[in-house]
Design an enzyme around this catalytic site. Structure first.
Site, PDB file in Angstrom:
ATOM      1  N   ASN A 225      -2.376 -43.954  38.303  1.00 52.76           N
ATOM      2  CA  ASN A 225      -1.514 -44.922  37.593  1.00 52.76           C
ATOM      3  C   ASN A 225      -0.171 -44.365  37.164  1.00 52.76           C
ATOM      4  O   ASN A 225       0.768 -45.118  36.917  1.00 52.76           O
ATOM      5  CB  ASN A 225      -2.268 -45.546  36.423  1.00 52.76           C
ATOM      6  CG  ASN A 225      -2.684 -44.524  35.382  1.00 52.76           C
ATOM      7  OD1 ASN A 225      -2.747 -43.335  35.638  1.00 52.76           O
ATOM      8  ND2 ASN A 225      -2.961 -45.015  34.176  1.00 52.76           N
TER       9      ASN A 225
ATOM     10  N   GLU B 153      -1.956 -32.928  25.232  1.00 53.59           N
ATOM     11  CA  GLU B 153      -0.890 -32.669  26.195  1.00 53.59           C
ATOM     12  C   GLU B 153       0.450 -33.022  25.576  1.00 53.59           C
ATOM     13  O   GLU B 153       0.551 -33.993  24.817  1.00 53.59           O
ATOM     14  CB  GLU B 153      -1.126 -33.479  27.484  1.00 53.59           C
ATOM     15  CG  GLU B 153      -2.404 -33.050  28.200  1.00 53.59           C
ATOM     16  CD  GLU B 153      -2.556 -33.654  29.577  1.00 53.59           C
ATOM     17  OE1 GLU B 153      -2.157 -34.816  29.785  1.00 53.59           O
ATOM     18  OE2 GLU B 153      -3.083 -32.948  30.458  1.00 53.59           O
TER      19      GLU B 153
ATOM     20  N   CYS C 172      -3.860 -46.023  30.250  1.00 51.12           N
ATOM     21  CA  CYS C 172      -4.972 -45.655  29.363  1.00 51.12           C
ATOM     22  C   CYS C 172      -4.691 -46.015  27.915  1.00 51.12           C
ATOM     23  O   CYS C 172      -5.582 -45.962  27.077  1.00 51.12           O
ATOM     24  CB  CYS C 172      -5.213 -44.157  29.465  1.00 51.12           C
ATOM     25  SG  CYS C 172      -3.745 -43.217  29.045  1.00 51.12           S
TER      26      CYS C 172
ATOM     27  N   SER D 202     -10.938 -41.296  34.351  1.00 51.92           N
ATOM     28  CA  SER D 202     -11.958 -42.040  33.606  1.00 51.92           C
ATOM     29  C   SER D 202     -12.930 -41.112  32.896  1.00 51.92           C
ATOM     30  O   SER D 202     -13.139 -39.962  33.309  1.00 51.92           O
ATOM     31  CB  SER D 202     -12.747 -42.922  34.586  1.00 51.92           C
ATOM     32  OG  SER D 202     -13.468 -42.091  35.481  1.00 51.92           O
TER      33      SER D 202
ATOM     34  N   GLU E 166      -8.295 -35.741  29.586  1.00 49.82           N
ATOM     35  CA  GLU E 166      -7.571 -36.932  29.117  1.00 49.82           C
ATOM     36  C   GLU E 166      -8.258 -38.119  29.766  1.00 49.82           C
ATOM     37  O   GLU E 166      -8.073 -38.366  30.954  1.00 49.82           O
ATOM     38  CB  GLU E 166      -6.103 -36.844  29.523  1.00 49.82           C
ATOM     39  CG  GLU E 166      -5.342 -35.741  28.848  1.00 49.82           C
ATOM     40  CD  GLU E 166      -5.059 -36.034  27.384  1.00 49.82           C
ATOM     41  OE1 GLU E 166      -4.594 -35.129  26.696  1.00 49.82           O
ATOM     42  OE2 GLU E 166      -5.305 -37.174  26.940  1.00 49.82           O
TER      43      GLU E 166
HETATM   44  N1  LIG Z   1      -6.179 -40.228  28.863  1.00 46.74           N
HETATM   45  C1  LIG Z   1      -5.160 -40.313  29.706  1.00 46.74           C
HETATM   46  O1  LIG Z   1      -4.092 -39.702  29.512  1.00 46.74           O
HETATM   47  C2  LIG Z   1      -5.297 -41.159  30.933  1.00 46.74           C
HETATM   48  C3  LIG Z   1      -4.163 -41.353  31.726  1.00 46.74           C
HETATM   49  C4  LIG Z   1      -4.279 -42.158  32.877  1.00 46.74           C
HETATM   50  C5  LIG Z   1      -5.505 -42.727  33.219  1.00 46.74           C
HETATM   51  N2  LIG Z   1      -6.574 -42.501  32.419  1.00 46.74           N
HETATM   52  C6  LIG Z   1      -7.854 -43.119  32.743  1.00 46.74           C
HETATM   53  O2  LIG Z   1      -8.113 -43.021  34.163  1.00 46.74           O
HETATM   54  C7  LIG Z   1      -8.829 -44.177  34.590  1.00 46.74           C
HETATM   55  C8  LIG Z   1      -8.074 -44.843  35.738  1.00 46.74           C
HETATM   56  O3  LIG Z   1      -7.669 -43.899  36.694  1.00 46.74           O
HETATM   57  P1  LIG Z   1      -8.568 -43.650  37.977  1.00 46.74           P
HETATM   58  O4  LIG Z   1      -9.158 -44.918  38.479  1.00 46.74           O
HETATM   59  O5  LIG Z   1      -7.806 -42.811  38.930  1.00 46.74           O
HETATM   60  O6  LIG Z   1      -9.738 -42.761  37.340  1.00 46.74           O
HETATM   61  P2  LIG Z   1     -10.866 -41.952  38.112  1.00 46.74           P
HETATM   62  O7  LIG Z   1     -11.550 -41.177  37.072  1.00 46.74           O
HETATM   63  O8  LIG Z   1     -11.643 -42.829  39.018  1.00 46.74           O
HETATM   64  O9  LIG Z   1     -10.052 -40.942  39.065  1.00 46.74           O
HETATM   65  C9  LIG Z   1      -9.202 -39.981  38.503  1.00 46.74           C
HETATM   66  C10 LIG Z   1      -9.017 -38.858  39.524  1.00 46.74           C
HETATM   67  O10 LIG Z   1     -10.267 -38.220  39.716  1.00 46.74           O
HETATM   68  C11 LIG Z   1     -10.607 -38.226  41.094  1.00 46.74           C
HETATM   69  N3  LIG Z   1     -12.071 -38.279  41.194  1.00 46.74           N
HETATM   70  C12 LIG Z   1     -12.873 -39.349  41.254  1.00 46.74           C
HETATM   71  N4  LIG Z   1     -14.167 -38.983  41.314  1.00 46.74           N
HETATM   72  C13 LIG Z   1     -14.170 -37.607  41.289  1.00 46.74           C
HETATM   73  C14 LIG Z   1     -15.183 -36.599  41.329  1.00 46.74           C
HETATM   74  N5  LIG Z   1     -16.472 -36.910  41.403  1.00 46.74           N
HETATM   75  N6  LIG Z   1     -14.817 -35.302  41.286  1.00 46.74           N
HETATM   76  C15 LIG Z   1     -13.511 -34.959  41.211  1.00 46.74           C
HETATM   77  N7  LIG Z   1     -12.505 -35.861  41.169  1.00 46.74           N
HETATM   78  C16 LIG Z   1     -12.838 -37.169  41.213  1.00 46.74           C
HETATM   79  C17 LIG Z   1      -9.906 -39.431  41.647  1.00 46.74           C
HETATM   80  O11 LIG Z   1      -9.734 -39.308  43.041  1.00 46.74           O
HETATM   81  C18 LIG Z   1      -8.592 -39.365  40.900  1.00 46.74           C
HETATM   82  O12 LIG Z   1      -7.739 -38.427  41.512  1.00 46.74           O
HETATM   83  C19 LIG Z   1      -8.919 -45.088  33.389  1.00 46.74           C
HETATM   84  O13 LIG Z   1     -10.153 -44.906  32.749  1.00 46.74           O
HETATM   85  C20 LIG Z   1      -7.797 -44.598  32.476  1.00 46.74           C
HETATM   86  O14 LIG Z   1      -8.056 -44.879  31.118  1.00 46.74           O
HETATM   87  C21 LIG Z   1      -6.511 -41.739  31.283  1.00 46.74           C
HETATM   88  O1  LIG Z   2      -2.226 -44.035  31.487  1.00 49.28           O
HETATM   89  C1  LIG Z   2      -2.116 -43.159  30.669  1.00 49.28           C
HETATM   90  C2  LIG Z   2      -0.810 -42.485  30.448  1.00 49.28           C
HETATM   91  O2  LIG Z   2      -1.046 -41.319  29.700  1.00 49.28           O
HETATM   92  C3  LIG Z   2       0.126 -43.464  29.839  1.00 49.28           C
HETATM   93  S1  LIG Z   2       1.466 -42.794  28.995  1.00 49.28           S
HETATM   94  O3  LIG Z   2       2.676 -43.259  29.693  1.00 49.28           O
HETATM   95  O4  LIG Z   2       1.374 -41.326  29.004  1.00 49.28           O
HETATM   96  O5  LIG Z   2       1.391 -43.304  27.628  1.00 49.28           O
END
Ligand SMILES: NC(=O)c1ccc[n+]([C@@H]2O[C@H](COP(=O)([O-])OP(=O)(O)OC[C@H]3O[C@@H](n4cnc5c(N)ncnc54)[C@H](O)[C@@H]3O)[C@@H](O)[C@H]2O)c1
Ligand SMILES: O=C[C@H](O)CS(=O)(=O)O
Length: 488
Positions: free
Chosen positions: A161, A468, A294, A239, A260
């Site tokens: 994202n 971070e 997120c 996630s 994160e």
């Molecule tokens: N806390 C934060 O700063 C933050 C920021 C952005 C997104 N997110 C979270 O991420 C999620 C959406 O992003 P997404 O769909 O890419 O998440 P995801 O967890 O499905 O994937 C994240 C990354 O992990 C990889 N991945 C997936 N399964 C894996 C495994 N078994 N082993 C190693 N790597 C693996 C994916 O290919 C991707 O590169 C949402 O839950 C969102 O809240 C959190």
């Molecule tokens: O999706 C999560 C990112 O951390 C959003 S932000 O732009 O860093 O707030």
């Protein structure tokens, strides 16, 4: 050959991985497709690496680690600032790549480039301020000093994202601290990460210091990063589901971790709030990146005295949001990243309406087809609905009504997540009470946008481990050691 993404600098379009200063294909020559979510067009076929290739990237980082750690902090800082300058000079091309592979509006993508680059600038400065301590001795002949040293080789795994900012938010502090890195971007959005590697190469980072590996088998690559003893830290954004997997996989080698993870942000509007400001904040917070962040408001709780006014004004503002291709400057809401994301939005709305909620704006797939969805406001929500417990990750603003401050706080905290939260009030006592009571790592008071490199971004509960950005972010990549000298 790039026939799909219009760039001023064609060198920024690359489909090979970057290992030890070289551009490489996967061993079998396999590739995977990258598609534009706005139209389903295949815009690239990217090197599909497996565990053996990733192991070689880790070896390269390990071989470079001692030299990078020994470099003067000021010299690491100069390289980071050169990288920063090259990124900002390429802002338009990088934004175009982000929009092409992720779909977000180009005006947001430009902002992401600047936001992501700000972490590089910030940690270039922090690199020169990794201070230790002297400790009053416990015995007359002893002297104690505390020093900080880089943890070693870092493995980084990031989501789709924010294809640029989530990577720089990890690589900047890691590199600044003296750690070599192996970064694996999401398979949905590798092009921006590879462009970052191209610019790092041009900045002059030594071979092996920064490596970017691409591959469709995220599980296999993740296992290599987690299980390889040469990797001393895993930093992950994504996630909570995947975070749990990585934590388990890191346990046998007791790796340091930064996580994160997922969110489920509440957005509280109290009777004494500036309702117009709250509507503006909700639009900014909920619909940024089509709701695919997120820290987007996932649950909007409005106190009964302003509920109807807020709902009416929010619906009117949402109706003005324009759905379209991210490359159109006038677009506010781009496509969702894939069909599964679209389906989750529909499932959440179907669940809510089946349990008594009412859609007052939007609520259907866009007439643009594909994964476009109209920005939506739904009211009369209850805590038994899926949206109450799961991230929607889409352009849906669900409204709950509450009566008392205590009820609002209880509803807001009723989740396993604890990343971001927001509330609007003009009462100073309430501002303190609610801010202290919310169980989240980030609290926005009278604002819907909280993202900045200067503050410690991260979650509590099942939204993550560590922080971070800010003066705290570099500590995630440092080990503390004390030296006790006797016989003085
Ligand atoms: N806390 C934060 O700063 C933050 C920021 C952005 C997104 N997110 C979270 O991420 C999620 C959406 O992003 P997404 O769909 O890419 O998440 P995801 O967890 O499905 O994937 C994240 C990354 O992990 C990889 N991945 C997936 N399964 C894996 C495994 N078994 N082993 C190693 N790597 C693996 C994916 O290919 C991707 O590169 C949402 O839950 C969102 O809240 C959190
Ligand atoms: O999706 C999560 C990112 O951390 C959003 S932000 O732009 O860093 O707030």
């Amino acid at each position: 050959m790039n026939a799909h993404v219009k760039l001023a600098n064609q060198q920024l379009y690359t489909t090979k991985s970057y290992i030890n200063g070289e551009w490489v294909d996967g061993d079998g020559g396999k590739t995977f497709d990258v598609t534009n979510p706005a139209n389903g067009e295949v815009i690239a076929q990217v090197a599909d690496l497996g565990r053996p290739e990733v192991a070689r990237a880790i070896d390269a980082a390990d071989a470079a680690q001692a030299g990078w750690a020994a470099m003067l902090a000021a010299d690491r800082a100069k390289l980071l600032m050169k990288w920063y300058d090259l990124i900002m000079a390429a802002q338009e091309d990088l934004a175009t790549l982000i929009t092409a592979e992720m779909g977000k509006p180009i005006k947001e993508a430009r902002g992401e480039v600047a936001y992501g680059a700000s972490f590089i600038q910030w940690f270039a400065e922090e690199a020169k301020r990794i201070y230790g301590d002297t400790v009053p001795q416990h015995q007359a002949d002893k002297r104690i000093v505390v020093i900080k040293q880089p943890v070693g080789v870092v493995g980084s795994i990031t989501p789709w994202n924010f294809p640029l900012a989530m990577i720089t938010r990890k690589l900047a502090p890691g590199l600044a601290a003296g750690c070599c890195c192996v970064a694996r971007p999401a398979e949905l959005t590798p092009l921006t990460a590879l462009a970052l590697a191209e610019l790092a190469d041009k900045a002059g980072f030594p071979k092996g210091v920064l490596n970017v590996v691409t591959g469709s088998d995220s599980s296999a690559i993740g296992k290599e990063l987690c299980e390889n003893e040469k990797v001393k830290k895993i930093t992950f954004t994504g996630s909570t589901r995947v975070g749990r997997i990585l934590i388990e996989q890191c346990a046998p080698t007791v790796k340091k971790m930064s996580m994160e993870l997922g969110g489920n942000a509440p957005f509280l509007v109290f009777d004494d709030a500036d309702v117009d400001a709250a509507v503006e904040g909700a639009i900014a917070c909920k619909f940024r990146n089509a709701g695919q962040t997120c820290v987007c408001a996932n649950r909007i709780y409005v106190q009964s005295g302003v509920y109807d006014e807020f709902a009416e004004k929010l619906a009117k503002a949402v109706a003005k949001l324009k759905v379209g291709d991210g490359m159109d400057e006038s677009t506010d809401i781009g496509p969702l990243i894939h069909d599964a994301g679209l389906q989750k939005v529909q499932d959440h709305l179907d669940d809510a309406t089946s349990k008594g909620a009412t859609i007052i704006q939007g609520g259907e797939k866009s007439d643009k087809g594909g994964t476009f969805f109209t920005p939506t406001v739904v009211k009369d929500m209850t805590q038994d609905m899926q949206i109450a417990q799961e991230e929607t990750f889409g352009p849906v603003a669900p409204l709950w009504k509450f009566e008392t401050e205590e009820e609002g706080i209880r509803l807001a905290n009723d989740t396993i997540f604890g990343l971001a939260s927001y509330y609007y009030t003009r009462d100073i006592g309430r501002a303190w009470r609610v801010g202290e009571a919310l169980e989240y790592g980030i609290v926005g008071l009278n604002t819907g946008i909280i993202s900045t490199e200067v503050a410690p971004f991260g979650g509590v509960k099942q939204s993550g481990l560590g922080r971070e950005g800010s003066k705290y972010g570099i500590d995630e990549y440092l080990e503390m050691k004390y030296m006790c000298m006797g016989g003085v």
